[in-house]
Design a protein around this motif. Structure first.
Motif, PDB file in Angstrom:
ATOM      1  N   LEU A 274       8.664 -19.468  -2.744  1.00  0.00           N
ATOM      2  CA  LEU A 274       9.230 -18.334  -2.027  1.00  0.00           C
ATOM      3  C   LEU A 274      10.290 -18.813  -1.046  1.00  0.00           C
ATOM      4  CD1 LEU A 274       5.990 -16.268  -1.246  1.00  0.00           C
ATOM      5  CD2 LEU A 274       7.765 -15.694  -2.895  1.00  0.00           C
ATOM      6  N   PRO A 275      11.262 -17.947  -0.736  1.00  0.00           N
ATOM      7  CA  PRO A 275      12.292 -18.335   0.240  1.00  0.00           C
ATOM      8  C   PRO A 275      11.680 -18.607   1.607  1.00  0.00           C
ATOM      9  CG  PRO A 275      12.896 -16.308  -0.923  1.00  0.00           C
ATOM     10  CD  PRO A 275      11.469 -16.579  -1.260  1.00  0.00           C
ATOM     11  N   LYS A 276      12.410 -19.350   2.424  1.00  0.00           N
ATOM     12  CA  LYS A 276      11.943 -19.650   3.771  1.00  0.00           C
ATOM     13  C   LYS A 276      12.073 -18.416   4.661  1.00  0.00           C
ATOM     14  CE  LYS A 276      13.054 -24.579   3.560  1.00  0.00           C
ATOM     15  NZ  LYS A 276      13.869 -25.695   4.116  1.00  0.00           N
ATOM     16  N   ASP A 277      11.107 -18.272   5.547  1.00  0.00           N
ATOM     17  CA  ASP A 277      11.112 -17.153   6.501  1.00  0.00           C
ATOM     18  C   ASP A 277      12.092 -17.477   7.621  1.00  0.00           C
ATOM     19  OD1 ASP A 277      10.623 -15.090   8.232  1.00  0.00           O
ATOM     20  OD2 ASP A 277       8.566 -15.675   8.722  1.00  0.00           O
ATOM     21  N   LEU A 278      13.387 -17.311   7.314  1.00  0.00           N
ATOM     22  CA  LEU A 278      14.438 -17.631   8.267  1.00  0.00           C
ATOM     23  C   LEU A 278      15.486 -16.533   8.264  1.00  0.00           C
ATOM     24  CD1 LEU A 278      15.096 -21.421   7.458  1.00  0.00           C
ATOM     25  CD2 LEU A 278      13.861 -20.523   9.431  1.00  0.00           C
ATOM     26  N   ASP A 279      15.992 -16.182   9.444  1.00  0.00           N
ATOM     27  CA  ASP A 279      17.157 -15.311   9.519  1.00  0.00           C
ATOM     28  C   ASP A 279      18.334 -16.003   8.858  1.00  0.00           C
ATOM     29  OD1 ASP A 279      15.939 -13.216  10.928  1.00  0.00           O
ATOM     30  OD2 ASP A 279      16.260 -14.215  12.854  1.00  0.00           O
ATOM     31  N   ASP A 280      19.240 -15.209   8.298  1.00  0.00           N
ATOM     32  CA  ASP A 280      20.389 -15.785   7.603  1.00  0.00           C
ATOM     33  C   ASP A 280      21.191 -16.725   8.494  1.00  0.00           C
ATOM     34  OD1 ASP A 280      19.514 -14.082   5.647  1.00  0.00           O
ATOM     35  OD2 ASP A 280      21.517 -13.391   5.102  1.00  0.00           O
ATOM     36  N   GLU A 281      21.303 -16.381   9.771  1.00  0.00           N
ATOM     37  CA  GLU A 281      22.084 -17.196  10.697  1.00  0.00           C
ATOM     38  C   GLU A 281      21.456 -18.565  10.920  1.00  0.00           C
ATOM     39  OE1 GLU A 281      21.121 -14.110  11.169  1.00  0.00           O
ATOM     40  OE2 GLU A 281      23.031 -13.053  10.993  1.00  0.00           O
ATOM     41  N   ASN A 282      20.173 -18.706  10.573  1.00  0.00           N
ATOM     42  CA  ASN A 282      19.480 -19.983  10.747  1.00  0.00           C
ATOM     43  C   ASN A 282      19.523 -20.860   9.504  1.00  0.00           C
ATOM     44  OD1 ASN A 282      18.780 -19.320  13.377  1.00  0.00           O
ATOM     45  ND2 ASN A 282      16.855 -18.366  12.774  1.00  0.00           N
ATOM     46  N   ILE A 283      20.277 -20.416   8.490  1.00  0.00           N
ATOM     47  CA  ILE A 283      20.483 -21.235   7.289  1.00  0.00           C
ATOM     48  C   ILE A 283      21.963 -21.569   7.221  1.00  0.00           C
ATOM     49  CG2 ILE A 283      20.210 -21.355   4.783  1.00  0.00           C
ATOM     50  CD1 ILE A 283      18.180 -19.067   5.020  1.00  0.00           C
ATOM     51  N   ASN A 285      25.151 -24.667   6.074  1.00  0.00           N
ATOM     52  CA  ASN A 285      25.481 -25.718   5.101  1.00  0.00           C
ATOM     53  C   ASN A 285      24.923 -27.069   5.521  1.00  0.00           C
ATOM     54  OD1 ASN A 285      26.902 -24.176   3.205  1.00  0.00           O
ATOM     55  ND2 ASN A 285      28.783 -24.264   4.419  1.00  0.00           N
ATOM     56  N   GLN A 286      24.740 -27.255   6.823  1.00  0.00           N
ATOM     57  CA  GLN A 286      24.248 -28.546   7.320  1.00  0.00           C
ATOM     58  C   GLN A 286      22.722 -28.652   7.308  1.00  0.00           C
ATOM     59  OE1 GLN A 286      26.771 -26.721   8.995  1.00  0.00           O
ATOM     60  NE2 GLN A 286      28.156 -28.018   7.796  1.00  0.00           N
ATOM     61  N   GLY A 287      22.030 -27.511   7.348  1.00  0.00           N
ATOM     62  CA  GLY A 287      20.576 -27.529   7.359  1.00  0.00           C
ATOM     63  C   GLY A 287      20.009 -26.222   7.882  1.00  0.00           C
ATOM     64  N   CYS A 288      18.697 -26.190   8.078  1.00  0.00           N
ATOM     65  CA  CYS A 288      18.018 -24.971   8.533  1.00  0.00           C
ATOM     66  C   CYS A 288      17.575 -25.124   9.979  1.00  0.00           C
ATOM     67  CB  CYS A 288      16.813 -24.684   7.644  1.00  0.00           C
ATOM     68  SG  CYS A 288      17.255 -24.283   5.933  1.00  0.00           S
ATOM     69  N   ILE A 289      17.706 -24.056  10.733  1.00  0.00           N
ATOM     70  CA  ILE A 289      17.309 -24.008  12.138  1.00  0.00           C
ATOM     71  C   ILE A 289      16.001 -23.237  12.245  1.00  0.00           C
ATOM     72  CG2 ILE A 289      18.000 -23.243  14.448  1.00  0.00           C
ATOM     73  CD1 ILE A 289      20.914 -23.289  13.402  1.00  0.00           C
ATOM     74  N   ASP A 290      15.103 -23.708  13.104  1.00  0.00           N
ATOM     75  CA  ASP A 290      13.792 -23.064  13.242  1.00  0.00           C
ATOM     76  C   ASP A 290      13.939 -21.591  13.636  1.00  0.00           C
ATOM     77  OD1 ASP A 290      12.511 -25.376  12.570  1.00  0.00           O
ATOM     78  OD2 ASP A 290      12.134 -25.989  14.646  1.00  0.00           O
ATOM     79  N   GLN A 291      13.061 -20.766  13.072  1.00  0.00           N
ATOM     80  CA  GLN A 291      13.028 -19.340  13.383  1.00  0.00           C
ATOM     81  C   GLN A 291      12.452 -19.139  14.785  1.00  0.00           C
ATOM     82  OE1 GLN A 291      14.311 -17.083  11.593  1.00  0.00           O
ATOM     83  NE2 GLN A 291      13.402 -15.120  12.113  1.00  0.00           N
TER      84      GLN A 291
END
Length: 571
Positions: A274-283, A285-291
Motif C-alpha cells: 500500500l502507498p505510504k501514509d504521507l501528504d503529497d508535499e512530504n514526498i 524527488n530527494q526522499g520522503c518527509i515524516d508525516q
C-alpha cells in the motif's frame, strides 16, 4: 447581432467558476445555412442535437476559447485560463476523487503550469513529460467540470448544460490523444482511470466498465501489481505507481461487486504494498518527509478504503452468485462479519462514525472521507445480508432451523435504515453528489429493500420490527428524487437503478413465497394481484413509488430537510 458563447472564468469575489459570454464571430456552415444562432462550439449544440457534421469553413475567424489547432491531425480544445484549470483540478481532487488518490498532485500542478509558460502551444515545443501528461490533465478537467456544476443554482439550466458540455469537450480531447490499444505508461493508465471516473459520474456504466478493464489490464501488463515494479528513480514515481494500482484495482472490485460480475484478478496475484501514509508535499524527488503526528494523509484515508474493498471482494466471492447453505457458508459469514467489525475497530479515531471533531479545521478535513467510508462500510454489510433478505417473511418460531438466516435478513433492514439516515445527513451537509454512483446505488438498494419490507407488512407477511418504515421509505425516495433531479447523470443513474431493483424486488418476493411454502403447512394467502407491484414497467413502477411514498399532503419539513433541499424537491 452575433450569437454569444460561454467560456469559464473565475469570479474573484467568490472564488467560484462562472461562465463569461463572448460573441461568436462566425457561425458553422449548418447554422449559417439555416439562419440559426450558433454557439460557436465544436460541434455546436444544433449540430450535436441533429447529429449533423459541424463544419466551420473559415476556422481562422473563430475566437480563442473555442478551437485550437495544435499541430496534430485532430483539433483539440484549448486549456482554460490557469486559474480556471486549477479550480477544476481542485473540484476533481476534493469531490470526485476523495477516496481515489492515484497521482502526485504537486507534480501535476507543476506540469500544468508548464503549459501556460509555453506561449505558442505548439506540439513540437512540448517536452516528453508534457506530451504524456497532457491527456491526463484534460481528463481531470473533464471530471472537475462535472462537479463544478454543484456551485450553481438548480434553475440555472443553461449554465449547468454549459458545464456538462465543457466536461464532454475535455473528455473527448483526452480520449483523442490516447491509443487505447497501446496503454504502456503510468500517465496513460492514469488517464484511462480518470476517463472511467467521468463516465461513472455521467451515469454511463457500460463504457465505464470497458474503460476500467483497459486500465486494469494495462496496469497488470506494466507489472504494477508487483513490488518489483518499484524501480524509481524517485520516491514520487514509486508512490504514484502504488497509488495508481490500488485505485484501479479497488474500483474494479467495486464495480464487479455491484454489477454481479466476476473479479478480474485474484488478490493472491497481488503483492504490491500500500502507498505510504504521507501528504503529497512530504514526498519529494530527494526522499520522503515524516508525516505530522496525528494527521492522516488523504492517501492514508484511501488505504483504509482499499482494505474495506478487499473485504468486499471476499464477500462477493463467498456469497455470490449462488449461495449454497451449509456449515461452511455459516462459518464464512461469521468470519466476514468479524473482518468488517475489525476494520471498523481499527479505523483511526478521526474516521470513525460518530467522532466529535475538535474544531472546524479538523471537521473540514475529515468529515467527507469519514462519511463516504461509512457509506461503503454499510454497502459491504448490505451485500453480505442481501442473499437472505427474503427471510424476513419467515417467523423464527415456525422455522427455528432458519434462525440465523432470519437474523441476517433483519440486519439488512436495519442497515438499510442506517443508510437512509446517513444519506440524509450527508445531503444536509453538502457531502453527497449524484455523481457518486456507488453511493447512489447503496441508497437505492436500501430504499427498495425497505419498500420490499413495507409491502410484505401490507400483506401481513412480515412483522414490524420497531422502525418507522413508512417514514424511512418516504425519506429515502425524497433523497433519490433530490439526487435524480440535480444532474443529467443523476437521472440516468436513477433510471438504470430503477430497472435493476425492480427485477430484484420481483425475484426476492418469489423467494419469500417459496420459503414460506416450505416452512408453513399451506401456502400463504397471497394473490397474483398482490405481487403485481413488482411486475410493472419501469416508468409505471416509478409512478407507484411516488404515489405510495410522496403523497400530496406529506409535510417534508417534518423529515428535517432544510429550505434549499425543499426547494429542490419542489422543483
Amino acid at each position: 447581432m452575433n450569437p454569444k458563447v460561454l467560456v469559464l472564468s473565475m469570479d474573484n469575489s467568490t472564488k467560484k467558476l462562472k461562465p463569461k459570454r463572448l460573441r461568436v464571430s462566425h457561425a458553422c456552415d449548418n447554422c449559417r445555412l439555416k439562419k440559426k444562432k450558433c454557439d460557436g462550439q465544436q460541434p455546436c449544440k444544433l449540430c450535436k442535437n441533429s447529429e449533423n457534421e459541424c463544419i466551420y469553413s473559415d476556422r481562422r475567424r473563430l475566437p480563442a476559447g473555442t478551437v485550437l489547432t495544435s499541430g496534430e491531425s485532430e483539433e483539440l480544445a484549448p486549456l482554460p485560463p490557469r486559474d480556471v484549470a486549477l479550480k477544476l483540478l481542485w473540484e476533481s481532487w476534493s469531490r470526485a476523487c476523495v477516496l481515489f488518490r492515484f497521482y502526485h498532485r504537486p507534480s501535476l500542478v507543476r506540469i500544468l503550469d508548464s503549459f501556460y509558460e509555453n506561449k505558442d502551444g505548439q506540439r513540437q515545443n512540448f517536452t516528453d513529460e508534457q506530451l504524456k501528461a497532457r491527456p491526463l490533465i484534460y481528463s481531470i478537467l473533464a471530471v472537475g467540470a462535472l462537479f463544478a456544476k454543484e456551485d450553481l443554482q438548480e434553475d440555472d439550466v443553461s449554465t449547468r448544460e454549459f458545464y456538462q458540455d465543457e466536461g464532454e469537450k475535455y473528455f473527448l480531447t483526452a480520449k483523442s490523444m490516447l491509443d487505447v490499444t497501446n496503454i504502456t505508461d503510468v500517465y496513460s493508465i492514469q488517464t484511462m482511470f480518470m476517463l472511467t471516473m467521468f463516465l461513472q459520474c455521467s451515469g454511463n456504466l457500460k463504457r465505464c466498465y470497458s474503460y476500467m478493464g483497459i486500465a486494469l489490464r494495462a496496469a497488470i501488463a506494466e507489472g504494477l501489481h508487483r513490488k518489483s515494479s518499484l524501480v524509481g528513480p524517485t520516491p514520487i514515481e514509486d508512490e504514484s505507481k502504488k497509488r495508481l494500482f490500488w485505485t484501479v484495482y479497488k474500483v474494479d472490485i467495486y464495480m464487479n461487486c455491484i454489477m454481479g460480475l466476476p473479479q478480474s484478478i485474484s488478490e493472491k496475484a497481488v503483492n504490491m504494498e500500500l502507498p505510504k501514509d504521507l501528504d503529497d508535499e512530504n514526498i519529494t524527488n530527494q526522499g520522503c518527509i515524516d508525516q505530522p503526528w496525528g494527521k492522516i494523509s488523504s492517501t492514508g484515508m484511501n488505504n483504509e478504503h482499499t482494505k474495506l474493498m478487499l473485504i468486499l471482494s471476499k464477500i462477493h466471492a463467498t456469497l455470490y452468485p449462488v449461495l449454497k447453505w451449509d456449515e461452511e457458508t455459516h462459518n464464512n459469514i461469521l468470519s466476514l462479519q468479524n473482518e468488517l467489525d475489525q476494520w471498523l475497530l481499527q479505523l483511526p479515531l478521526q474516521l470513525k462514525p460518530g467522532y466529535e471533531f475538535l474544531d472546524d479545521t479538523e471537521r473540514d478535513y475529515y468529515l467527507k472521507p469519514c462519511k463516504l467510508l461509512y457509506m461503503d462500510f454499510l454497502l459491504a454489510r448490505i451485500l453480505m445480508c442481501k442473499p437472505f433478505v427474503h427471510y424476513i417473511a419467515v417467523n423464527p418460531e415456525q422455522a427455528p432451523r432458519y434462525a440465523f438466516q432470519i437474523s441476517v435478513a433483519w440486519s439488512c433492514i436495519e442497515v438499510s435504515h442506517q443508510v437512509i439516515h446517513l444519506a440524509h445527513e450527508m445531503i444536509q451537509n453538502s457531502l453527497l453528489s449524484s455523481g457518486y454512483w456507488f453511493s447512489v446505488h447503496t441508497i437505492f438498494y436500501s430504499v427498495t429493500c425497505l419498500m420490499f419490507y413495507h409491502h410484505l407488512m401490507d400483506l401481513s407477511l412480515a412483522k414490524n420490527n420497531g422502525l418507522d418504515v413508512q417514514k424511512d421509505c418516504g425519506l429515502g425516495v425524497d433523497i433519490l428524487m433530490c439526487l435524480k433531479n440535480s444532474t443529467q447523470a443523476g437521472e440516468r443513474s436513477f433510471n438504470v437503478l430503477n430497472s435493476i431493483f425492480k427485477e430484484f424486488n420481483r425475484k426476492t418476493t418469489e423467494l419469500s413465497m417459496q420459503t414460506l411454502a416450505a416452512v408453513t403447512p399451506r401456502e400463504p394467502d397471497v394473490t397474483p394481484e398482490d405481487l403485481k407491484f413488482f411486475n410493472m414497467e419501469s416508468d409505471e413502477y416509478l409512478d407507484r413509488l411516488l404515489k405510495d411514498f410522496l403523497p400530496g399532503d406529506m409535510d417534508l419539513s417534518d423529515m428535517g430537510f432544510d429550505n434549499h433541499v425543499l426547494e429542490e424537491m419542489e422543483a
